[in-house]
Design a protein around this motif. Structure first.
Motif, PDB file in Angstrom:
ATOM      1  N   GLY A 190       0.805  -1.065  -0.069  1.00  0.00           N
ATOM      2  CA  GLY A 190       0.049  -0.002   0.131  1.00  0.00           C
ATOM      3  C   GLY A 190       0.783   1.191  -0.052  1.00  0.00           C
ATOM      4  O   GLY A 190       1.856   1.282  -0.644  1.00  0.00           O
ATOM      5  N   SER A 191       0.494   2.318   0.771  1.00  0.00           N
ATOM      6  CA  SER A 191       1.116   3.574   0.959  1.00  0.00           C
ATOM      7  C   SER A 191       2.548   3.365   1.188  1.00  0.00           C
ATOM      8  O   SER A 191       2.817   2.759   2.239  1.00  0.00           O
ATOM      9  CB  SER A 191       0.323   4.565   1.604  1.00  0.00           C
ATOM     10  N   THR A 192       3.201   3.972   0.336  1.00  0.00           N
ATOM     11  CA  THR A 192       4.758   3.767   0.636  1.00  0.00           C
ATOM     12  C   THR A 192       5.390   4.571   1.849  1.00  0.00           C
ATOM     13  O   THR A 192       6.460   4.354   2.280  1.00  0.00           O
ATOM     14  CB  THR A 192       5.537   4.435  -0.580  1.00  0.00           C
ATOM     15  N   LEU A 193       4.587   5.610   2.170  1.00  0.00           N
ATOM     16  CA  LEU A 193       4.986   6.179   3.598  1.00  0.00           C
ATOM     17  C   LEU A 193       4.342   5.745   4.608  1.00  0.00           C
ATOM     18  O   LEU A 193       2.857   5.631   4.826  1.00  0.00           O
ATOM     19  CB  LEU A 193       4.394   7.697   3.360  1.00  0.00           C
ATOM     20  N   VAL A 194       4.809   5.316   5.698  1.00  0.00           N
ATOM     21  CA  VAL A 194       4.346   4.719   6.766  1.00  0.00           C
ATOM     22  C   VAL A 194       4.696   5.187   8.218  1.00  0.00           C
ATOM     23  O   VAL A 194       5.956   5.822   8.276  1.00  0.00           O
ATOM     24  CB  VAL A 194       5.189   2.971   7.087  1.00  0.00           C
ATOM     25  N   LYS A 195       3.644   5.357   9.127  1.00  0.00           N
ATOM     26  CA  LYS A 195       3.822   6.055  10.111  1.00  0.00           C
ATOM     27  C   LYS A 195       3.854   5.204  11.254  1.00  0.00           C
ATOM     28  O   LYS A 195       3.248   4.129  11.285  1.00  0.00           O
ATOM     29  CB  LYS A 195       2.607   7.117  10.397  1.00  0.00           C
TER      30      LYS A 195
END
Lengths: 115, 117
Positions: free
Chosen positions: A53-58
Motif C-alpha cells: 500500500g502507501s509507501t509512507l508509513v507512520k
C-alpha cells in the motif's frame, strides 16, 4: 538471500533537529520492511513496518519511513527528535509471501540526541 | 506483567561449562525465537519454533540446542561454552508468521548477557 545495509553506524544530532536514518536492502523477491528500536539495556521494540500500500508509513513516537522500491530503500525520519529518542535503530527485511519468515537485520544505527 | 521474560539477566561462566537460558512469553503467541547480538550490536537469528516445531535453524554450532517444552517456553542450552559465545541472547515471540506479514511484530525479551571467561 536478503541483506540490509544501514549506511551510518552512528548519527549524532541536537534536540529538536530533524533526523534521517538510512536503510537499503537487497533481495531477489518482494519484501516486507521493518524498523525496530533498542533502548539502552533493553530488548527491541517495533517502530513501524511496510507490508504493502502507501509507501509512507507512520509509526510510534512520531517516526515515519518511506519505502522506495526503485532505490531499494526504507529510510526512517523524524522531524524533531527528543533526548529520549537516543537508542539503537535496526532496519529489518523478510521475504513477502512464501514460507521464508526469517527476519534479516541490519547492523544498527546509534542515534544520539544531544541537548 | 512482563510479556517476554528471560532468566537469568546476566550469566558469567568459565569456558567448557554447560549453561541454559530460559524464556517464557505470556502473550499467547505460537512462535518463539532466539537471537544472538554480538559486541558490535549485530543481531542474528539462531532458531525459531512455531507451536513447538523447529522452523528456523540457522548455521549455529551444535553445542547450541533449543528446547520448547510448550508454546509459552523456549529454552536455550549451550554445551562446552567458548569465549566466542559471549554475547547478549534475546528471546522473542510473535503470532505465527504468515505470507501476508500482518502478524510479524516480534516482541523481544530484555536479553541475557552471557560472559564466558
Amino acid at each position: 538471500a536478503q541483506s540490509v545495509t544501514q549506511l551510518d553506524s552512528q548519527v549524532p544530532v541536537f534536540e529538536e533537529a530533524p533526523v534521517e536514518l538510512r536503510c537499503n536492502y537487497s533481495s531477489s523477491v518482494s519484501v516486507y520492511l521493518f524498523w525496530y528500536v533498542q533502548y539502552p539495556n533493553q530488548g527491541l521494540q517495533l517502530l513501524l513496518k511496510y507490508l504493502s500500500g502507501s509507501t509512507l508509513v507512520k509509526g510510534i513516537n512520531g517516526f515515519e519511513a518511506e519505502f522506495n522500491k526503485s532505490q531499494t530503500s526504507f529510510h526512517l525520519r523524524k522531524p524533531s527528535v527528543h533526548i529520549s529518542d537516543t537508542a539503537e535503530y535496526f532496519c529489518a527485511v523478510r521475504d513477502s509471501g512464501g514460507s521464508n519468515y526469517k527476519l534479516t537485520f541490519g547492523k544498527g544505527t546509534l542515534l544520539t540526541v544531544n541537548p | 506483567d512482563t510479556a517476554v521474560s528471560q532468566t537469568p539477566k546476566y550469566l558469567v561462566t568459565q569456558m567448557g561449562n554447560d549453561k541454559s537460558i530460559k524464556c517464557e512469553q505470556n502473550l499467547g503467541h505460537d512462535t518463539m525465537y532466539w537471537y544472538k547480538q554480538d559486541s558490535k550490536k549485530f543481531l542474528k537469528i539462531m532458531f525459531s519454533y512455531n507451536n513447538k516445531e523447529l522452523i528456523i535453524n540457522e548455521t549455529v554450532p551444535n553445542r547450541f540446542s533449543p528446547k520448547s517444552p510448550d508454546k509459552a517456553h523456549l529454552n536455550l542450552h549451550i554445551n562446552s561454552l567458548e569465549l566466542g559465545d559471549s554475547a547478549v541472547y534475546f528471546c522473542a515471540s510473535s503470532q505465527a508468521p504468515t505470507a501476508s506479514g500482518l502478524f510479524d511484530e516480534q516482541f523481544f525479551g530484555p536479553g541475557t548477557r552471557l560472559t564466558v571467561l
